[in-house]
Each structure stands twice: as structure tokens, then as C-alpha cells.
Scaffold this active site. Structure first.
Site, PDB file in Angstrom:
ATOM      1  N   ALA A 167     -51.766  34.381 -39.931  1.00  9.70           N
ATOM      2  CA  ALA A 167     -52.199  33.618 -38.768  1.00  9.70           C
ATOM      3  C   ALA A 167     -51.685  34.221 -37.473  1.00  9.70           C
ATOM      4  O   ALA A 167     -52.424  34.323 -36.488  1.00  9.70           O
ATOM      5  CB  ALA A 167     -51.730  32.172 -38.896  1.00  9.70           C
ATOM      6  N   HIS A 173     -20.724  34.679 -33.747  1.00  8.16           N
ATOM      7  CA  HIS A 173     -19.946  34.490 -34.966  1.00  8.16           C
ATOM      8  C   HIS A 173     -19.458  33.044 -34.998  1.00  8.16           C
ATOM      9  O   HIS A 173     -18.971  32.529 -33.997  1.00  8.16           O
ATOM     10  CB  HIS A 173     -18.739  35.441 -34.954  1.00  8.16           C
ATOM     11  CG  HIS A 173     -17.750  35.154 -36.054  1.00  8.16           C
ATOM     12  ND1 HIS A 173     -17.942  35.550 -37.349  1.00  8.16           N
ATOM     13  CD2 HIS A 173     -16.551  34.493 -36.026  1.00  8.16           C
ATOM     14  CE1 HIS A 173     -16.909  35.175 -38.085  1.00  8.16           C
ATOM     15  NE2 HIS A 173     -16.047  34.526 -37.296  1.00  8.16           N
TER      16      HIS A 173
END
Length: 473
Positions: A327, A450
Site C-alpha cells: 500500500a 538509551h
């Protein structure tokens, strides 16, 4: 007595209102062109009504079910699943589809696109007839966007109950206790994953020697490991020999990769062996066009997606490879064709930089060349694979997975391949890396948050750039 038929005129006629068709119409209208969009069912096409959107809604529900099991078994949260209210699940899914459908209709109306409902047939190179709306003359161009339908194997007939296709699998009544899924491509894998999450016994049969055979071999390996860990009976290199449909389900005979014959009984057989373009009744011959051996309408000019007949363009599932039948690729194709018809210079679609995602558990997401494709193309490659469990957030999720980077030795990144939780949301970064011809050292200079799963992507590039932190080359 003579009668005179009135021919309506438009700049652009788009035949088919799926993702490729309506994106073409919206962009063309925004550029000041008069656009008629002919659709014989509902705008939004297969993706919105029978594919991408409803299936991902159901897969989200499956994630919630899996989360209950993980909470209980891994985290000490004593939660249990009483039952799945199928009617409530379906109602939520249908509401999501309905709101998206109304949104697309609203976009088209506000853009000034005239939507006519009825089957369209080409009557010439610049003319067409739409059932119930008469003849249409076209000044600029015709865009073919009629999509595809599920491929069915000889001898099998979908009944919407015991034998279903990907178009009607989610609309069959209730949740089956057991499912045989035929086809290990993205669609088959997603449906196998969904039904397993919902408690069904699932057998997944793929004729090729691995699941997702067009993806990197390490993607297939990690995906297969994840599905087997969840209890899916994965049979690769296997073929369906026969299937009978008694009143209570299906009984199939399968030849395994070892040449053994096995009987599989299941409540439902889901056939997901690919899709074929829809061109029946389109009148291609009247415009001087024909399909190729795949049933596709091939463009003569890939940079414009224009056929050998000037002014007739193709988008979406009608296109042969390297088009992807996805799509989001269709959106890009629609933009290209609309801008071409408006006289603008528009870059061709770079299919190598279009991401490919399978929304199973575990998910897979890839962009660019596989390692085998890169080597076969003559590249001298540098490859690095980083386990997701090598970073803290990967340990938190506890589902395994990996990041694999394929690069030219001393040069640009050729492909990135991910397996694991939420990797569908992680692939965008890699899409830009591949699309902009970045080198590992370019990526290594950027800092990833992180703790995150995307940190594993950063670490993989750090290592390739010779700056390995938690992973050494």
C-alpha cells in the site's frame, strides 16, 4: 429518430479507488486537474476494507492477548484471560475501518475529486465507460488502479467458512480452534500469528525452503524460531497434495520436506498463496493494451509508470516487479503519476528504499538488499548482525530478534533487516539510511536513545564503522 449521447470530459480518469487510485486522484486534484475516480465497490480498496487496516487491528488485539500471557508467565502479574468476545472485537475493528473509510471519502470530497461508483471499461485510448454513468472522455490521462484479488489453488473453493482467503479470513464467523495456513509469505505468517495468539492450533505450510522467502535468510531463521517457540507448527519445503472439506472442517494431505505424507485436520483452511491482478472487464484491448504472463499491465516507462499507450498509466497491484504490491508503495506511485500528468518532474519510485514489514509476533521489517542479493549483484559486502537481546531494552522485551546490516565494504549501506518486537516502528530510520546512500560511519556519528530497541540499530552501525562499544567487530 436519432439520439445523441453526451460524453463527460475530465483531465484525469482514475479507475480503482484503492491506495494507488485515491492517492493519484488526491494529488492530481491538488495540482488543479479535474479528476473523476471510478470505483465499483468502496474507496479505500482491499487495504482499507479487507487487508492492511482490519488485519492490523486484529493483530493489535492479538498483542494484547499475548501481553496477558507474558504478564502472568514472566512478570508475576497474576492475570488470566477469561475469553475473547468476538463480536466486541469485530465491532472495534469495523469502527476503525469505517472511520478510515469516511476519512478517505472526506478527503476526496474536499479535494474536489468526483467519485462515481460503477465498473469502468476502456473504450479507447482516451475514452472509457462507467456503468450507470455513461461515457467519459479524458484530456490528460487514464490511470489504471484496479488492484488484485487472492490467488486460489486449483480444486479449492473458498466458502467463507472452512476454506477462506486473506480477503475473507477475518470476516468468517468466530474464532476457529485449529487452522491450516497455506503460504508462508507475509500474509500467511500474519494470519498464523494472529490465530495462534487467539489460542488456535496452527499449522503453517510453505512450499519454499523457508518462510518469507524473498527476505534475508537470517530474517526467515529468526522468524521461524519465534513462531515455533510460540507453538506454531511450521512446515517449510512442504506441499498440499489434497484437501477435502467435510461438514466439520477440512482434512488435508501434506507432503513434508522429508517426502513423508502427513494428514492435517483443522477447522479452517486459510489460503494465502499470493494475489493476482484484477483486469477482468477492464477493456484493455480497446485501448491497445494487454497483460503480461503474470497478468500485470507492464509500464513501458518506469520513470513515469506509463504504458506503451501514451497517457495511460498504471499504479498498485497491476504493476509487475520490481513494484512491491504494498500500500505504501502505491501511495508513492500515485504521487508520481499525478505529478507526471500535471507536467511536473517527479522522481521515480526507488523500490529498493521502500520498507517491507510483516506484522506477526515476532515482527519483521526490512529495506534494501538482502545479503544474498547484494553478493549476487557483485558487491563486496560487510555484514554485521546484532541480537536485540544484546541491549537492555531487548532483554526487557525478552522476545529475541536481531538487527542485520548489509553494506558495501568501505561504502554505502545496501540493506537493513530487523526481527523482533515493534520493529515495524523502527524501520523508518533505516529507510532513510538506505534511501540517502549513507555509510555506516555516517550513522555511527548519531546518538540513539538509551535504553531503546533502536539502540541496537545504532550499535550495529558503530561496529561496522570500527567504533564498536558493546559489540566488537
Amino acid at each position: 429518430m436519432t439520439t445523441t449521447s453526451t460524453v463527460r470530459e475530465t483531465d484525469v480518469l482514475v479507475i480503482g479507488g484503492g491506495t494507488g487510485g485515491y492517492s493519484t486522484a488526491l494529488r492530481a486534484a491538488s495540482l488543479g486537474l479535474k479528476v473523476i475516480l471510478a470505483e465499483r465497490d468502496k474507496v479505500g480498496g482491499t487495504c482499507l476494507h479487507r487487508g492492511c487496516i482490519p488485519s492490523k487491528a486484529m493483530l493489535h488485539a492479538a498483542e494484547l492477548v499475548d501481553g496477558i500471557a507474558e504478564a502472568r508467565e514472566r512478570w508475576g502479574v497474576k492475570a488470566t484471560l477469561d475469553s475473547v468476545d468476538w463480536s466486541a472485537l469485530v465491532a472495534t475493528r469495523d469502527d476503525i475501518v469505517s472511520r478510515n473509510h469516511k476519512g478517505v471519502e472526506g478527503h476526496l470530497t474536499r479535494a474536489g475529486v468526483e467519485v462515481v461508483y460503477g465498473s469502468a471499461e476502456l473504450t479507447g485510448r482516451r475514452t472509457a465507460r462507467v456503468a450507470g454513468h455513461g461515457d467519459i472522455g479524458v484530456r490528460r490521462g487514464i490511470v489504471l488502479a484496479t488492484g488484485s484479488r487472492p490467488r486460489m489453488l486449483p480444486g479449492l473453493t473458498a466458502d467463507g467458512r472452512h476454506v477462506v482467503t486473506s480477503d475473507d479470513a477475518l470476516f468468517a464467523l468466530g474464532l476457529p480452534q485449529s487452522v491450516l495456513v497455506l503460504g508462508g509469505g507475509a500474509i500467511g505468517v500474519e494470519y498464523a500469528s494472529f490465530h495462534r495468539s487467539m489460542g488456535a492450533e496452527v499449522t503453517l505450510v510453505e512450499a519454499a525452503d523457508r518462510l518469507l522467502p524473498l527476505e534475508d535468510v537470517d530474517v526467515s531463521r529468526h522468524l521461524t524460531r519465534g513462531l515455533k517457540k510460540r507453538g506454531v507448527d511450521v512446515q517449510v519445503g512442504a506441499r498440499l497434495l489434497e484437501a477435502v472439506v467435510p461438514d466439520d472442517g477440512i482434512r488435508a494431505t501434506v507432503r513434508t520436506s522429508r517426502g513423508e505424507t502427513r494428514t492435517v485436520e483443522a477447522e479452517r483452511l486459510l489460503v494465502a498463496v499470493g494475489r493476482v491482478p484484477v483486469t477482468d472487464g477492464l477493456g484493455l484491448a480497446a485501448a491497445g493494451l494487454a497483460t503480461d504472463d503474470r497478468g500485470c499491465v507492464a509500464p513501458a516507462d518506469r520513470t513515469r509508470l506509463e504504458t506503451a499507450v501514451p497517457g495511460i498509466h498504471v499504479v498498485g497491484d497491476l504493476l509487475p516487479p520490481p513494484s512491491l504490491g504494498l500500500a505504501h508503495a502505491s501511495f508513492a506511485e500515485g504521487l508520481l503519476v499525478a505529478e507526471t500528468l500535471a507536467g511536473l518532474s517527479s522522481p521515480a519510485v526507488d523500490y529498493a528504499a521502500v520498507p517491507r514489514v510483516t506484522y506477526s509476533s515476532p515482527q519483521t521489517a526490512s529495506v534494501g538488499l538482502t545479503e544474498a542479493e547484494a553478493r549476487n549483484a557483485g558487491h563486496e559486502v560487510a555484514v554485521n548482525t546484532m541480537p536485540l537481546t544484546a541491549v537492555a531494552k531487548g532483554m526487557v522485551h525478552g522476545q529475541g530478534g536481531m538487527v542485520k546490516v548489509v553494506a558495501e565494504r568501505g561504502g554505502r549501506v545496501l540493506g537493513v533487516h530487523l526481527v523482533g518486537p515493534n520493529v515495524s516502528e523502527m524501520i523508518a530510520e533505516s529507510q532513510l539510511i538506505v534511501g540517502w546512500d549513507a555509510e555506516p560511519s555516517d550513522v555511527a556519528h548519531h546518538v540513539h536513545a538509551h535504553p531503546t530497541l533502536s539502540e541496537a540499530v545504532g550499535e550495529a552501525f558503530l561496529t561496522l564503522a570500527g567504533r564498536g562499544l558493546h559489540q566488537q567487530a
